[in-house]
Design an enzyme around this catalytic site. Structure first.
Site, PDB file in Angstrom:
ATOM      1  N   CYS A  97     -19.131  34.691  59.056  1.00 52.18           N
ATOM      2  CA  CYS A  97     -18.426  34.440  58.648  1.00 52.18           C
ATOM      3  C   CYS A  97     -17.718  33.477  57.816  1.00 52.18           C
ATOM      4  CB  CYS A  97     -17.525  33.484  59.735  1.00 52.18           C
ATOM      5  SG  CYS A  97     -17.562  35.347  61.235  1.00 52.18           S
ATOM      6  N   ASP A 115       8.816  34.444  83.100  1.00 51.40           N
ATOM      7  CA  ASP A 115       9.546  35.166  82.085  1.00 51.40           C
ATOM      8  C   ASP A 115       9.932  35.727  81.842  1.00 51.40           C
ATOM      9  OD1 ASP A 115      12.062  34.865  80.461  1.00 51.40           O
ATOM     10  OD2 ASP A 115      10.351  34.744  79.055  1.00 51.40           O
TER      11      ASP A 115
END
Lengths: 52, 729
Positions: free
Chosen positions: B50, B451
């Site tokens: 990477c 929620d």
């Protein structure tokens, strides 16, 4: 027992070298990215001028 | 140590506005052309390949001078010419397969914590050097060195130990002095006393050729305590830098219309009365009234409604709402500090002050422990002074030994070691602990309040009745949906497979829908009123083909991955689960049934949510609130502990203690489990330290504690608690 006068300074000196090396490594930010440095030796890119 | 310095973490969490103000100045600096250093966050980078891909791709880009990835922080810092923008580099990285986000370099004020960390590390290095050398000499003394040899070894030890203690002990001396000045007994007072007393009595003994010198113990004590302090500092610095990263992610700007020109300005420079343009897909940067344009707005983050609302001239909009279809021009009614988004900060600040009063386990332990040590040591001194008939030297020796042995080596390591292990473990699962006491509070939770919109769901709709619609209608709908960027249209375009019908003259009517021509007839897809259909009472879009009855396409919200697993996991742990949403009753009922929550409340406004959470708290429950929107902010701040996903509004992230970095919710169940385990380990570590003391203190009180025994007890207990901390799974 005379040998102690040599051995103790020698042991202190060696320990001191270790301490200085540690302080130097820290000052030059060699602990900033331990994970990256561990991986960086594995890259296959040839670089004769490693990035600072 | 964390215990006696609660004033040490006001952090970011205290008030979002404080963070926003300096950010504004930095934004101005950010816009200046000479900026040459860019920082991007790289959440997906993880390996050697990477690093070379990212650095290679960036260096190949024109204008980039150098790029260096920091894999530990998952960031890349780029030195580039002023013409290069972060957005451009993010696209470059996206092309090679790495997600990258621009970070505001000004907000990443790592330097100060960096300096502190290095200072502690330096002291730690010195203490380690001194400890090892003194230990070497002490071994000779323990194994029977006598007379002149012993004195020489003591003298050398003294030469190393006294400057070391003076240098290394400074953090303890400083905070002990600060505590004493306000008349408190923190943990650092006995520590400092032990360091000073042990060094001076040992020096005295050395001068008088005494047998016992505690130089090794004094330095070892300093080393272990510094180690604990360093771990503590590191886990806090990591959490802080990650929190800063989240704050730096959003660079708030607004497009202001001045003399017919569009100018990109930082939010702080937008004034009341300005005209602001909001493009489709953008978030309202300010509170305002629509003066031109029609569109639809998504108020999900503010109210929890999943249904987009129509927006046209005259409509009042608040900062944080998302503009969906057409461009809107707003007349600013309130910006920055006055906007509804920031007024919420007051609510948060009030609730937070209550939370900062939480006493941690370590603080409670220190409260019992600190006076006990002093009483023990002084009573030993007094007793031996009386017993020996005034032998001060002997009595001071005993009391120094007692102080050294009881000193909280293990105690100082017990909590930092566990917190470091646990937060490292959680970070790997994508859970970021922002607050130092959050882990302990999370362990106490017995009710979890969720929620709905954006938390348990992704806030992204999914067509739900495609199997009941005819293929011909679907083909027409697909053709129309492909022409729009409205979220419902995009969901339809993804959801319907097949060949689109041949619809020509596609035209989007912002705020209403999209229309076109099919075989010379007008076809429309959009809001019920516009196509002439009857509303079906849930999120839906309607298709009208001239001469036919309109067809409704209904949508359900996509469940966030891992939501069911998280709920199942929490239920299994015996926690009560409650769903509190601002959405309509029908939508909440259907959703609650789908994820298996029996206890739900619909249509709850901001204040009601906070009241429900407070009510549960008053009944003695410890509430964990999980939410993402502005309407959850007060509830998040008021709950015992709170979690929000990384995609949440920044106000919500600031108000919560823990942030989930990934999209997956299942980490919540892991987090509560690990938190519980971590607290258990902390208690165990306190017990282990206490057990050592129970054995060693009587020995010290009787005057039987040799320097060897002190050294052994200290190192053994420190190693035991560290190993115990690593047992976390």
């Amino acid at each position: 027992m005379q040998i102690l006068t040599v051995l103790i300074p020698v042991s202190l000196f060696l320990g001191f070298i270790g301490l200085v090396a540690f302080v130097w490594a820290m000052r030059t930010r060699q602990f900033d990215d331990p994970e990256g440095d561990a991986n960086r030796i594995l890259t296959k890119d040839y670089d004769d001028k490693p990035a600072p | 140590m964390a215990y006696d310095a609660p004033a040490d973490h006001p952090s970011l969490a205290a008030c979002p506005a404080c963070v926003a103000a300096p950010a504004a100045e930095r934004l101005a600096a950010l816009q200046r052309p000479e900026t040459a250093r860019l920082i991007l966050s790289l959440p997906t980078a993880h390996c050697a390949a990477c690093m070379s891909t990212v650095e290679g791709a960036l260096k190949a880009h024109k204008g980039v001078q150098s790029a260096r990835v920091n894999l530990t922080l998952k960031r890349v810092s780029v030195e580039a010419e002023a013409t290069v923008t972060a957005a451009e580099l993010a696209r470059v990285l996206d092309a090679v397969g790495y997600e990258a986000h621009e970070l505001d370099p000004g907000l990443l004020s790592m330097t100060e914590t960096d300096r502190q960390g290095r200072e502690i590390l330096m002291r730690l290095g010195v203490a380690f050097f001194a400890m090892m050398n003194i230990m070497l000499l002490s071994v000779a003394v323990w194994s029977g060195a006598e007379a002149a040899t012993r004195d020489m070894f003591h003298w050398i030890s003294a030469l190393i130990a006294i400057p070391t203690v003076a240098f290394v002990g400074q953090p303890f001396f400083k905070s002990a002095w600060a505590a004493l000045r306000v008349g408190r007994l923190g943990m650092d007072v006995p520590i400092s006393l032990a360091l000073i007393l042990a060094s001076s009595i040992s020096l005295y003994e050395t001068i008088h050729s005494g047998e016992k010198a505690y130089f090794d113990a004094a330095v070892m004590l300093a080393f272990f305590l510094l180690l604990g302090r360093y771990l503590d500092h590191r886990s806090r610095a990591l959490a802080r830098s990650a929190a800063e990263e989240l704050a730096a992610l959003e660079v708030p700007r607004a497009i202001v219309l001045q003399d017919g020109q569009e100018i990109l300005l930082p939010i702080a420079q937008v004034a009341k009365g300005d005209l602001v343009l909001v493009r489709p897909g953008g978030r309202m940067p300010v509170d305002g009234v629509v003066v031109a344009g029609t569109s639809e707005v998504d108020r999900g983050l503010l109210t929890g409604e999943s249904l987009p609302a129509f927006a046209g001239p005259g409509l009042v909009v608040s900062a944080g709402e998302v503009n969906l279809t057409g461009p809107l021009t707003l007349r600013v009614t309130a910006a920055g500090r006055d906007s509804s988004l920031h007024r919420m900060a007051d609510l948060v600040a009030v609730a937070e002050s209550a939370r900062n009063r939480y006493t941690t386990l370590a603080e409670r332990a220190a409260r019992i422990y600190a006076p006990l040590v002093h009483i023990l040591s002084f009573s030993a001194f007094a007793f031996w002074l009386w017993k020996t008939g005034g032998d001060v030297r002997f009595a001071v020796n005993i009391s120094a030994a007692v102080l050294i042995i009881t000193c909280p080596c293990a105690l100082g390591l017990a909590v930092p070691a566990v917190v470091t292990a646990a937060s490292g473990k959680l970070f790997r699962k994508g859970v970021l602990i922002k607050n130092g006491t959050a882990l302990e509070r999370l362990a106490e939770v017995d009710v979890v309040v969720f929620d709905k919109t954006g938390t348990l769901t992704l806030g992204a709709p999914m067509p739900s009745n495609l199997d009941r619609v005819s293929d011909a209608d679907k083909a027409v709908a697909l053709a129309l949906a492909k022409g729009s960027s409205h979220p419902l249209a995009m969901a339809l375009a993804c959801g319907i497979s097949g060949i689109p019908a041949l619809v020509t003259n596609l035209r989007e009517v912002p705020g209403y829908g999209i229309k076109g021509q099919l075989n010379g007839q007008t076809v429309r897809l959009g809001r019920a009123l516009w196509v002439g259909a009857a509303e079906v009472g849930q999120t839906a879009t309607y298709l009208a083909i001239a001469g036919q009855d309109p067809v409704a396409f209904t949508f359900t919200d996509q469940i966030r991955p891992g939501a069911e697993a998280a709920i199942a996991g929490l239920t299994l742990q015996g926690k009560r689960i409650k769903l509190v949403s601002g959405d309509t009753e029908a939508a909440v009922r259907a959703f609650a049934a789908r994820v298996g929550i029996a206890d739900w409340v619909a249509g709850a406004l901001t204040a009601e949510k906070a009241a429900i959470v407070r009510g549960l708290g008053d009944q003695g429950y410890k509430v964990l609130m999980v939410g993402d929107g502005l309407n959850d902010t007060a509830a998040l701040a008021g709950a015992h502990v709170s979690i929000s996903p990384a995609q949440a509004l920044d106000a919500a992230r600031v108000a919560s203690d823990i942030v989930l970095l990934g999209r997956d919710l299942s980490a919540i169940a892991d987090a509560t489990r690990i938190a519980k385990q971590a607290t258990k380990r902390m208690v165990e570590n306190f017990q282990i330290s206490a057990a050592y003391n129970v054995i060693a203190v009587p020995l010290a009180l009787m005057g039987a504690a040799t320097p060897l025994a002190a050294a052994l007890a200290m190192s053994l207990s420190s190693i035991t608690v560290s190993l115990n901390a690593l047992r976390l799974r």
